[in-house]
Write a protein that holds these residues in place. Structure first.
Motif, PDB file in Angstrom:
ATOM      1  N   ALA A 240     -36.920  29.564-113.398  1.00 41.90           N
ATOM      2  CA  ALA A 240     -35.949  28.059-113.996  1.00 41.90           C
ATOM      3  C   ALA A 240     -35.386  27.259-113.589  1.00 41.90           C
ATOM      4  CB  ALA A 240     -35.885  28.625-115.637  1.00 41.90           C
TER       5      ALA A 240
ATOM      6  N   ASP B 165     -32.671  21.284-121.471  1.00 38.14           N
ATOM      7  CA  ASP B 165     -33.355  21.955-119.989  1.00 38.14           C
ATOM      8  C   ASP B 165     -34.116  23.160-119.675  1.00 38.14           C
ATOM      9  OD1 ASP B 165     -32.961  19.133-119.551  1.00 38.14           O
ATOM     10  OD2 ASP B 165     -31.288  19.157-118.789  1.00 38.14           O
TER      11      ASP B 165
ATOM     12  N   ARG C  49     -36.760  23.451-121.910  1.00 40.69           N
ATOM     13  CA  ARG C  49     -38.232  22.645-121.433  1.00 40.69           C
ATOM     14  C   ARG C  49     -38.815  23.200-120.480  1.00 40.69           C
ATOM     15  NH1 ARG C  49     -36.028  18.513-122.272  1.00 40.69           N
ATOM     16  NH2 ARG C  49     -35.591  17.714-120.411  1.00 40.69           N
ATOM     17  N   VAL C  50     -37.955  23.929-119.320  1.00 43.48           N
ATOM     18  CA  VAL C  50     -38.650  24.348-118.083  1.00 43.48           C
ATOM     19  C   VAL C  50     -39.027  25.715-118.143  1.00 43.48           C
ATOM     20  CG1 VAL C  50     -37.929  25.670-115.785  1.00 43.48           C
ATOM     21  CG2 VAL C  50     -37.067  22.590-116.491  1.00 43.48           C
TER      22      VAL C  50
ATOM     23  N   GLY D 233     -40.320  27.731-121.162  1.00 44.14           N
ATOM     24  CA  GLY D 233     -41.602  26.684-121.905  1.00 44.14           C
ATOM     25  C   GLY D 233     -42.853  25.952-121.183  1.00 44.14           C
ATOM     26  N   GLU D 234     -42.259  25.760-119.844  1.00 40.87           N
ATOM     27  CA  GLU D 234     -43.410  25.225-119.080  1.00 40.87           C
ATOM     28  C   GLU D 234     -43.560  25.319-117.868  1.00 40.87           C
ATOM     29  OE1 GLU D 234     -42.030  21.167-117.636  1.00 40.87           O
ATOM     30  OE2 GLU D 234     -42.188  20.513-119.832  1.00 40.87           O
ATOM     31  N   GLY D 235     -42.951  26.950-117.535  1.00 36.54           N
ATOM     32  CA  GLY D 235     -43.400  28.257-117.054  1.00 36.54           C
ATOM     33  C   GLY D 235     -42.123  28.072-115.786  1.00 36.54           C
TER      34      GLY D 235
ATOM     35  N   LYS E  98     -41.939  24.832-114.197  1.00 38.91           N
ATOM     36  CA  LYS E  98     -42.340  23.602-113.615  1.00 38.91           C
ATOM     37  C   LYS E  98     -41.287  22.627-113.228  1.00 38.91           C
ATOM     38  CE  LYS E  98     -46.421  24.117-115.111  1.00 38.91           C
ATOM     39  NZ  LYS E  98     -47.770  23.792-115.871  1.00 38.91           N
TER      40      LYS E  98
ATOM     41  N   VAL F  98     -38.767  19.594-113.865  1.00 39.76           N
ATOM     42  CA  VAL F  98     -38.935  18.944-115.148  1.00 39.76           C
ATOM     43  C   VAL F  98     -38.173  17.221-114.761  1.00 39.76           C
ATOM     44  CG1 VAL F  98     -36.396  18.238-117.361  1.00 39.76           C
ATOM     45  CG2 VAL F  98     -37.792  20.700-116.348  1.00 39.76           C
TER      46      VAL F  98
ATOM     47  N   ASN G  80     -34.415  13.425-110.550  1.00 42.69           N
ATOM     48  CA  ASN G  80     -34.914  14.945-111.014  1.00 42.69           C
ATOM     49  C   ASN G  80     -34.402  15.709-110.307  1.00 42.69           C
ATOM     50  OD1 ASN G  80     -37.077  16.839-110.968  1.00 42.69           O
ATOM     51  ND2 ASN G  80     -38.874  15.946-110.185  1.00 42.69           N
TER      52      ASN G  80
END
Length: 194
Positions: free
Chosen positions: A48, A173, A176-177, A179-181, A183, A185, A192
């Motif tokens: 993350a 942030d 979100r990261v 939760g997205e494994g 990836k 952001v 970015n």
């Protein structure tokens, strides 16, 4: 409490105590937990932090954490707000250090304090560990991983959250990261960082 920690989370706690030893701190606080997370490789929190671009800026984060400790926990944003009121925090720190030694305002007490093999956790660091347990339980996860420690550090105001915010990373942030494994952001309105 530690029986619910994954090997990665236990390593963060152990490494935070080692960080305290390297920085000369008598206690383990939020800054040491964040530095320990930044030193991880291959764990969920490391993934993350890499996706958020924080690993690339580890030295900047470490310097900001050292500055917060030197100012007795006052973040850069708080120092700027006080400057707007005519209070020069850096001048106050310089005067205190001139009279009492470098690091006199550090959260762990007086400089030159005898080093201990075991460093106690500050109340704030204990609160982070408890909050991480609540976050893991709230997500329906049976074990507390280092990603939960990262979420807990950013979930409430404190030195770690303030420094990460200065580096463009918020609780949202991190969520979100994670939760997205891990990836990278894309953030609306911000570049970015990965």
């Amino acid at each position: 409490m530690f029986e619910k920690f994954t090997a990665d989370a236990r390593a963060v706690v152990r490494d935070a105590a080692e960080q305290a030893g390297r920085t000369g701190s008598g206690t383990v606080g939020e800054p040491e937990l964040l530095l320990a997370l930044l030193d991880r490789k291959g764990s969920p929190a490391a993934t993350a932090l890499g996706a958020l671009g924080v690993h690339k800026r580890r030295e900047s984060v470490a310097e900001a954490l050292a500055a917060v400790r030197r100012r007795g926990g006052i973040s850069t944003a708080d120092a700027a707000a006080l400057a707007g009121l005519g209070i020069d925090v850096d001048e106050i720190v310089a005067r205190v250090e001139q009279a009492h030694g470098v690091g006199a305002l550090a959260a762990d007490g007086a400089p030159g304090r005898r080093k201990r093999a075991r460093r106690p956790f500050t109340a704030e660091a204990k609160s982070v560990l408890e909050r991480a347990l609540r976050i893991a339980a709230g997500r329906g996860e049976r074990r507390l991983g280092d990603e939960h420690l990262l979420m807990a550090l950013t979930a409430r105001p404190g030195p770690a959250a303030a420094v990460l915010a200065e580096h463009g990373v918020t609780f949202a942030d991190v969520l979100r990261v994670v939760g997205e494994g891990g990836k990278p952001v894309e953030r609306r309105g911000r570049r970015n960082l990965s």
